[in-house]
Design a protein around this motif. Structure first.
Motif, mmCIF file in Angstrom:
data_model
loop_
_atom_site.group_PDB
_atom_site.id
_atom_site.type_symbol
_atom_site.label_atom_id
_atom_site.label_comp_id
_atom_site.label_asym_id
_atom_site.label_seq_id
_atom_site.Cartn_x
_atom_site.Cartn_y
_atom_site.Cartn_z
ATOM 1 N N ASN A 67 0.791 -1.010 -0.028
ATOM 2 C CA ASN A 67 0.246 -0.097 0.212
ATOM 3 C C ASN A 67 0.569 1.255 0.420
ATOM 4 O O ASN A 67 1.829 1.358 1.117
ATOM 5 N N ALA A 68 0.580 2.424 -0.321
ATOM 6 C CA ALA A 68 1.491 3.542 -0.662
ATOM 7 C C ALA A 68 0.051 4.644 0.062
ATOM 8 O O ALA A 68 -1.235 4.739 -0.442
ATOM 9 N N VAL A 69 -0.038 5.376 1.152
ATOM 10 C CA VAL A 69 -0.232 6.394 1.338
ATOM 11 C C VAL A 69 0.849 7.806 0.898
ATOM 12 O O VAL A 69 1.689 7.692 1.487
ATOM 13 N N CYS A 70 -0.402 8.530 0.333
ATOM 14 C CA CYS A 70 0.655 10.148 0.257
ATOM 15 C C CYS A 70 0.327 10.981 1.044
ATOM 16 O O CYS A 70 0.401 12.742 0.716
ATOM 17 N N GLU A 71 -1.025 11.006 1.455
ATOM 18 C CA GLU A 71 -1.034 12.639 2.364
ATOM 19 C C GLU A 71 -2.270 11.949 3.899
ATOM 20 O O GLU A 71 -2.101 10.924 4.044
ATOM 21 N N GLY A 72 -1.776 12.788 5.036
ATOM 22 C CA GLY A 72 -2.251 12.551 6.065
ATOM 23 C C GLY A 72 -1.874 11.534 6.555
ATOM 24 O O GLY A 72 -1.760 11.561 7.630
ATOM 25 N N HIS A 73 -0.556 11.428 6.288
ATOM 26 C CA HIS A 73 0.329 10.709 7.709
ATOM 27 C C HIS A 73 1.857 11.024 7.614
ATOM 28 O O HIS A 73 1.719 11.110 9.318
ATOM 29 N N GLY A 74 1.860 12.934 8.180
ATOM 30 C CA GLY A 74 2.705 13.038 8.880
ATOM 31 C C GLY A 74 4.218 13.141 8.466
ATOM 32 O O GLY A 74 4.448 12.018 7.387
ATOM 33 N N ASP A 75 5.396 13.037 9.466
ATOM 34 C CA ASP A 75 6.661 12.971 9.268
ATOM 35 C C ASP A 75 6.939 11.972 10.626
ATOM 36 O O ASP A 75 8.035 11.780 11.225
ATOM 37 N N ALA A 76 5.743 10.669 10.594
ATOM 38 C CA ALA A 76 6.251 10.560 11.488
ATOM 39 C C ALA A 76 7.596 8.778 11.262
ATOM 40 O O ALA A 76 7.574 9.227 10.170
ATOM 41 N N PRO A 77 8.482 8.965 11.623
ATOM 42 C CA PRO A 77 9.009 7.668 12.123
ATOM 43 C C PRO A 77 9.681 6.406 11.811
ATOM 44 O O PRO A 77 7.781 5.848 11.889
ATOM 45 N N LEU A 78 9.979 5.712 10.957
ATOM 46 C CA LEU A 78 9.460 4.294 10.666
ATOM 47 C C LEU A 78 9.117 3.160 11.516
ATOM 48 O O LEU A 78 8.127 2.628 10.931
ATOM 49 N N ASP A 79 9.665 3.346 12.316
ATOM 50 C CA ASP A 79 9.108 2.329 14.296
ATOM 51 C C ASP A 79 7.382 3.378 13.713
ATOM 52 O O ASP A 79 6.649 1.920 14.432
ATOM 53 N N VAL A 80 7.557 4.161 14.265
ATOM 54 C CA VAL A 80 5.397 4.403 14.377
ATOM 55 C C VAL A 80 5.132 4.154 13.209
ATOM 56 O O VAL A 80 4.297 3.268 13.718
ATOM 57 N N LEU A 81 5.416 3.489 12.294
ATOM 58 C CA LEU A 81 4.622 3.664 10.999
ATOM 59 C C LEU A 81 5.001 2.016 11.232
ATOM 60 O O LEU A 81 3.163 2.094 10.482
ATOM 61 N N THR A 82 5.266 1.643 11.614
ATOM 62 C CA THR A 82 5.117 -0.078 11.031
ATOM 63 C C THR A 82 4.391 -0.275 12.373
ATOM 64 O O THR A 82 3.191 -0.990 12.574
ATOM 65 N N VAL A 134 3.873 7.597 2.025
ATOM 66 C CA VAL A 134 4.867 5.844 2.511
ATOM 67 C C VAL A 134 4.056 4.536 1.972
ATOM 68 O O VAL A 134 3.234 4.712 1.677
ATOM 69 N N HIS A 135 5.194 3.554 2.115
ATOM 70 C CA HIS A 135 4.762 2.447 1.070
ATOM 71 C C HIS A 135 5.104 0.925 2.338
ATOM 72 O O HIS A 135 6.040 1.448 2.884
ATOM 73 N N ASP A 136 3.776 0.533 2.244
ATOM 74 C CA ASP A 136 4.039 -0.585 3.642
ATOM 75 C C ASP A 136 4.298 -1.914 2.593
ATOM 76 O O ASP A 136 2.859 -2.240 1.643
ATOM 77 N N PHE A 137 5.119 -2.937 3.208
ATOM 78 C CA PHE A 137 4.015 -4.191 2.487
ATOM 79 C C PHE A 137 4.400 -4.955 3.645
ATOM 80 O O PHE A 137 4.852 -5.114 4.771
ATOM 81 N N MET A 138 3.360 -5.948 2.884
ATOM 82 C CA MET A 138 3.337 -6.787 4.272
ATOM 83 C C MET A 138 2.926 -8.248 4.281
ATOM 84 O O MET A 138 2.897 -8.706 2.707
ATOM 85 N N TYR A 139 3.705 -9.321 4.357
ATOM 86 C CA TYR A 139 4.152 -10.807 4.819
ATOM 87 C C TYR A 139 3.296 -11.520 5.810
ATOM 88 O O TYR A 139 3.169 -11.341 6.581
ATOM 89 N N VAL A 140 1.790 -12.294 5.657
ATOM 90 C CA VAL A 140 1.272 -12.864 6.547
ATOM 91 C C VAL A 140 1.053 -14.200 6.242
ATOM 92 O O VAL A 140 1.392 -14.994 5.585
#
Length: 166
Positions: A67-82, A134-140
């Motif tokens: 997924n990619a989110v390009c608005e409304g995510h702020g500038d949080a560090p990667l660990d917070v986004l995770t 912000v780009h996130d990838f997930m393997y479940v």
């Protein structure tokens, strides 16, 4: 179990607008990126309202998603986004964490064990920020079975290339 994987993606995905994947290029409002889709003999595309792209392994309960989110995510560090990707999970235990370069940017890869609605799962998450997105990838996967499709997940992450924003 695929139904459980669908719940996982719906529970943790950041909201996204509908987009299209054509010839390896995914486009939606505000972002475009190249991706190497997994082998169609092993994975079939599935759609979830809160994900750009997702694939379910044929005959098993493994799921790849991005997924990619390009608005409304702020500038949080990667660990917070995770950690945002872990909302809805209980009994979360971090197994590992490492920084790596993805498409010329530093990304954070973490492995977790957790439960969703009491069902144990293993999660491999990768998060990176690039060009305001912000780009996130997930393997479940089921517990202990992450190695079954880890190569496909790695190929998905390593093959990612964000295109210039429209």
């Amino acid at each position: 179990m695929l139904r459980g994987c669908a719940s996982v993606v719906l529970a943790v995905g950041l909201s996204a607008c509908a987009g299209t994947l054509r010839d390896g290029l995914f486009r939606k409002t505000g972002v475009a990126y190249r991706v190497s889709s997994p082998d169609p003999a092993a994975f079939q595309p599935v759609r979830f309202s809160d994900n750009d792209l997702a694939w379910a392994a044929v005959g098993s309960s493994h799921l790849l998603a991005m997924n990619a989110v390009c608005e409304g995510h702020g500038d949080a560090p990667l660990d917070v986004l995770t950690r945002h990707l872990l909302f809805g999970f209980s009994e979360r235990q971090q197994v590992s964490s490492a920084l790596e370069m993805i498409d010329g940017r530093e990304g954070l890869r973490t492995v977790w064990t957790a439960k969703l609605d009491g069902v144990p799962v293993e999660l491999e998450l990768v998060v990176l920020k690039k060009n305001g997105c912000v780009h996130d990838f997930m393997y479940v996967s089921p517990p202990g079975a992450r190695g079954v499709h880890e190569a496909e997940f790695d190929a998905l992450v390593k093959g990612f290339r964000q295109q210039e924003r429209d």
